[in-house]
Design an enzyme around this catalytic site. Structure first.
Site, mmCIF file in Angstrom:
data_model
loop_
_atom_site.group_PDB
_atom_site.id
_atom_site.type_symbol
_atom_site.label_atom_id
_atom_site.label_comp_id
_atom_site.label_asym_id
_atom_site.label_seq_id
_atom_site.Cartn_x
_atom_site.Cartn_y
_atom_site.Cartn_z
ATOM 1 N N THR A 145 0.849 -1.181 0.000
ATOM 2 C CA THR A 145 0.000 0.000 0.000
ATOM 3 C C THR A 145 0.887 1.234 0.000
ATOM 4 O OG1 THR A 145 -1.671 -1.197 1.256
ATOM 5 C CG2 THR A 145 -1.854 1.202 1.216
ATOM 6 N N LYS A 193 -6.779 1.499 -3.447
ATOM 7 C CA LYS A 193 -6.380 0.838 -2.207
ATOM 8 C C LYS A 193 -6.347 1.828 -1.052
ATOM 9 C CE LYS A 193 -5.076 -2.267 0.699
ATOM 10 N NZ LYS A 193 -3.858 -3.087 0.664
ATOM 11 N N LYS A 245 0.193 3.943 9.368
ATOM 12 C CA LYS A 245 0.753 4.270 8.052
ATOM 13 C C LYS A 245 -0.335 4.492 7.002
ATOM 14 C CE LYS A 245 2.023 0.889 5.364
ATOM 15 N NZ LYS A 245 1.360 0.934 4.043
#
Length: 297
Positions: A95, A171, A239
């Site tokens: 990602t 995503k 994150k």
């Protein structure tokens, strides 16, 4: 097909095993000895460094944490790029921000490789079943070269466009939903416990009613058992929700729910829970209110 898989965590191990079961010639790469031993025991080859992958590797799945690790795995001092066959396809599954995906693709294409922007979803169980969802974007040539890999690791492959970065964008948006759902699932369970509801009964009611979500059902089941072994860790959502807020900021787009969820995951990491399963963001409420979590004695 000679395939390498860099990063054999919960998702990468599943991808490597699925490729092995599909009859591909697979080498897994992970610095952790335990991961290498598990894959070798299943019949695969395992190496500790990307530059130890077999020469002439035709496809490479990179399932590491972020863009920086992806770049190092390919182009770092011990990167895999010199081991790849000319025209090899790289499936970039970490990602990352769309801009980072585009920059890495340009670097790979300049080196003569095909690039598929290929973030994945489905969790460790789906990964081991070869049943992940791939959010793919890239050229027709990249999709064609990657097809044997995609057939082995996924049951749903979205072709989102021919431009790298679209897969990464989708995503990031997906992770907004996933992170907020986990955070609110934990909040709801914690509130119920604080108010005196039996947590197992609460779980049964919610999972049979309209308020349920996949994240509530999956993550709160682990909370009920006190099973905080990380399938996806708290720090991953620090994150990923950071990527959400960064992308939104660049578009002058407000994301207040994602921002609040990120603060909750950040608080959990600050409490020393960063390496625990992400459903255990519930320990923020435990610390604030003194609730007793089920499965913890």
């Amino acid at each position: 097909m000679r395939v390498g898989v860099i990063g054999m965590g919960s998702m990468g191990m599943g991808a490597a095993l699925s490729l092995l079961h599909a009859g591909q010639d697979v080498t897994g790469c992970d610095m952790r000895e335990a991961a290498r031993a598990e894959f070798a025991a299943a019949g695969g080859r395992a190496v500790a460094s990307p530059d130890a992958l077999p020469e002439g590797t035709e496809a490479l799945v990179v399932l590491v944490v972020n863009a920086q690790q992806t770049e190092a795995a390919l182009f770092g001092e011990a990167g895999a790029a010199p081991r790849l066959a000319p025209g090899a396809v790289v499936l970039s599954s970490a990602t990352m921000a769309p801009d980072a995906a585009r920059a890495l693709a340009a670097k790979a294409e300049a080196a003569g490789f095909l690039w598929l922007d290929a973030p994945v979803s489905g969790g460790a169980v789906k990964a081991r079943e070869g049943a992940m969802t791939v959010m793919g974007s890239g050229s027709e040539a990249a999709f064609a070269a990657a097809q044997p890999v995609l057939d082995a690791i996924a049951t749903k492959v979205w072709r989102l466009g021919d431009q790298v970065g679209i897969g990464a964008t989708v995503k990031v948006v997906h992770q907004l939903l996933a992170g907020v759902h986990i955070a609110v699932a934990a909040e709801a369970m914690a509130l119920g416990i604080r108010a005196g509801a039996d947590p197992r009964q609460l779980y049964e009611v919610v999972t049979s009613a309209a308020g349920n979500s996949w994240m509530f059902e999956n993550r709160m089941a682990r909370v009920l058992e006190g099973d905080d072994a990380p399938r996806s860790a708290v720090e991953i959502f620090v994150k990923d929700l950071g990527l959400v807020t960064d992308m939104a900021r660049s578009l002058d787009f407000p994301v207040p729910l994602a921002a609040q969820a990120q603060q909750l995951f950040t608080a959990a990491r600050g409490m020393g829970q960063g390496g625990r399963d992400d459903g255990f963001v519930i320990r923020v409420w435990q610390t604030l209110t003194g609730i007793k979590l089920p499965g913890e004695g």
